[in-house]
Design an enzyme around this catalytic site. Structure first.
Site, PDB file in Angstrom:
ATOM      1  N   SER A 134       0.815  -1.213   0.000  1.00 11.83           N
ATOM      2  CA  SER A 134       0.000   0.000   0.000  1.00 11.83           C
ATOM      3  C   SER A 134       0.849   1.263   0.000  1.00 11.83           C
ATOM      4  O   SER A 134       1.967   1.288   0.515  1.00 11.83           O
ATOM      5  CB  SER A 134      -0.908   0.021   1.235  1.00 11.83           C
ATOM      6  OG  SER A 134      -1.688  -1.146   1.302  1.00 11.83           O
TER       7      SER A 134
HETATM    8  N1  SAH Z   1      -0.214  -4.396   4.017  1.00 19.25           N
HETATM    9  C1  SAH Z   1       0.359  -5.143   2.927  1.00 19.25           C
HETATM   10  C2  SAH Z   1      -0.540  -5.025   1.739  1.00 19.25           C
HETATM   11  C3  SAH Z   1      -0.629  -6.291   0.988  1.00 19.25           C
HETATM   12  S1  SAH Z   1      -1.918  -6.317  -0.246  1.00 19.25           S
HETATM   13  C4  SAH Z   1       1.768  -4.625   2.689  1.00 19.25           C
HETATM   14  O1  SAH Z   1       2.123  -3.645   3.337  1.00 19.25           O
HETATM   15  O2  SAH Z   1       2.520  -5.196   1.910  1.00 19.25           O
HETATM   16  C5  SAH Z   1      -3.142  -7.274   0.556  1.00 19.25           C
HETATM   17  C6  SAH Z   1      -2.797  -8.692   0.880  1.00 19.25           C
HETATM   18  O3  SAH Z   1      -3.980  -9.335   1.320  1.00 19.25           O
HETATM   19  C7  SAH Z   1      -2.293  -9.522  -0.310  1.00 19.25           C
HETATM   20  O4  SAH Z   1      -0.999  -9.967  -0.031  1.00 19.25           O
HETATM   21  C8  SAH Z   1      -3.289 -10.692  -0.386  1.00 19.25           C
HETATM   22  O5  SAH Z   1      -2.688 -11.931  -0.713  1.00 19.25           O
HETATM   23  C9  SAH Z   1      -3.853 -10.701   1.018  1.00 19.25           C
HETATM   24  N2  SAH Z   1      -5.162 -11.351   1.195  1.00 19.25           N
HETATM   25  C10 SAH Z   1      -6.227 -11.351   0.371  1.00 19.25           C
HETATM   26  N3  SAH Z   1      -7.233 -12.066   0.920  1.00 19.25           N
HETATM   27  C11 SAH Z   1      -6.794 -12.533   2.114  1.00 19.25           C
HETATM   28  C12 SAH Z   1      -7.365 -13.324   3.165  1.00 19.25           C
HETATM   29  N4  SAH Z   1      -8.605 -13.821   3.079  1.00 19.25           N
HETATM   30  N5  SAH Z   1      -6.616 -13.591   4.239  1.00 19.25           N
HETATM   31  C13 SAH Z   1      -5.352 -13.123   4.363  1.00 19.25           C
HETATM   32  N6  SAH Z   1      -4.757 -12.372   3.413  1.00 19.25           N
HETATM   33  C14 SAH Z   1      -5.470 -12.063   2.307  1.00 19.25           C
END
Ligand code: SAH
Length: 224
Positions: free
Chosen positions: A71
């Site tokens: 993000s």
């Molecule tokens: N805060 C993270 C953002 C990652 S994007 C950072 O700083 O890098 C959001 C993430 O949510 C992705 O990696 C995706 O794989 C994950 N995601 C999607 N659905 C999910 C679920 N049901 N449980 C856990 N993670 C999930």
């Protein structure tokens, strides 16, 4: 502070990182000094893919492996600020991705439990967080839409992926008075950032404006 991350004044990223924090303060009006301090301490460049490391402190989201994104710094700061952490909380994070947001939370709370759906990202995040010296993070691969029952109730929950509606298991794992921030919407173009506050019998919901996150995929999210 429970983690080993100290401000490092020697690396080539120190200046870009302080500029990022100035932007968060001046342009984006992030006012919680503890949040700004945490963002000044966590080496964001360490969490982005090597090939785009030089872009780590830019004012935008960046691609991660497997079609996911880290993000925008402002979104990380804003969501964190909305949780109003004081230092003694137990936090649950859904969608740990690179582990960057996890590290920021770990500097601001007592303990962070984090769940990432994709095994590869979870493994990489774990390795990085451990090598930075964090000892107050427990991160696993799995579907976070069911929460993490074993350690509930949580003071705060941060969800970094957007679902069609509020996952009720997450609300149920919040303490009364506990807060959750989560993007909700029928598709990425209509997502809204929501803050939920758990009450004794239910919850209240605030709309904090438009946002765009990758899909929350799981039992209480999207099915693909
Ligand atoms: N805060 C993270 C953002 C990652 S994007 C950072 O700083 O890098 C959001 C993430 O949510 C992705 O990696 C995706 O794989 C994950 N995601 C999607 N659905 C999910 C679920 N049901 N449980 C856990 N993670 C999930």
């Amino acid at each position: 502070m429970t983690a080993a991350t100290q401000p490092d004044l020697t690396d080539e990223f120190t200046l870009p990182r302080y500029r990022m924090v100035e932007l968060l303060r001046d342009k984006y009006k992030i006012a919680d000094e503890r949040v700004l301090d945490a963002m000044a301490r966590v080496p964001r460049h360490y969490f982005v893919p090597e090939a785009i490391r030089h872009q780590a402190y830019k004012d935008n989201a960046l691609p991660l492996a497997l079609g996911q994104t880290i993000s925008q710094p402002f979104i990380v700061a804003r969501m964190t600020e909305l949780l109003e952490l004081k230092g003694d909380e137990k936090v649950l994070e859904i969608g740990a991705g690179s582990g960057y947001q996890t590290a920021v939370l770990a500097l601001l709370a007592r303990k962070v439990f984090a769940i990432e759906r994709l095994e590869q990202l979870a493994a990489e995040a774990n390795t990085k967080l451990r090598s930075l010296g964090f000892r107050n993070i427990t991160l696993k691969a799995g579907d976070g839409t069911n929460g993490w029952d074993a350690y509930h109730p949580y003071d705060a929950i941060l969800t970094a992926a957007g679902g069609p509606e509020i996952p009720i298991p997450l609300v149920l794992q919040l303490k009364p008075g506990g807060k959750m921030v989560i993007p909700i919407g029928a598709d990425q173009r209509s997502q809204r950032l929501c803050r939920i506050v758990r009450t004794e019998r239910g919850y209240t919901q605030e709309d904090l404006g438009p946002c765009a996150f990758v899909p929350l995929i799981g039992e209480h999210g999207w099915n693909k």
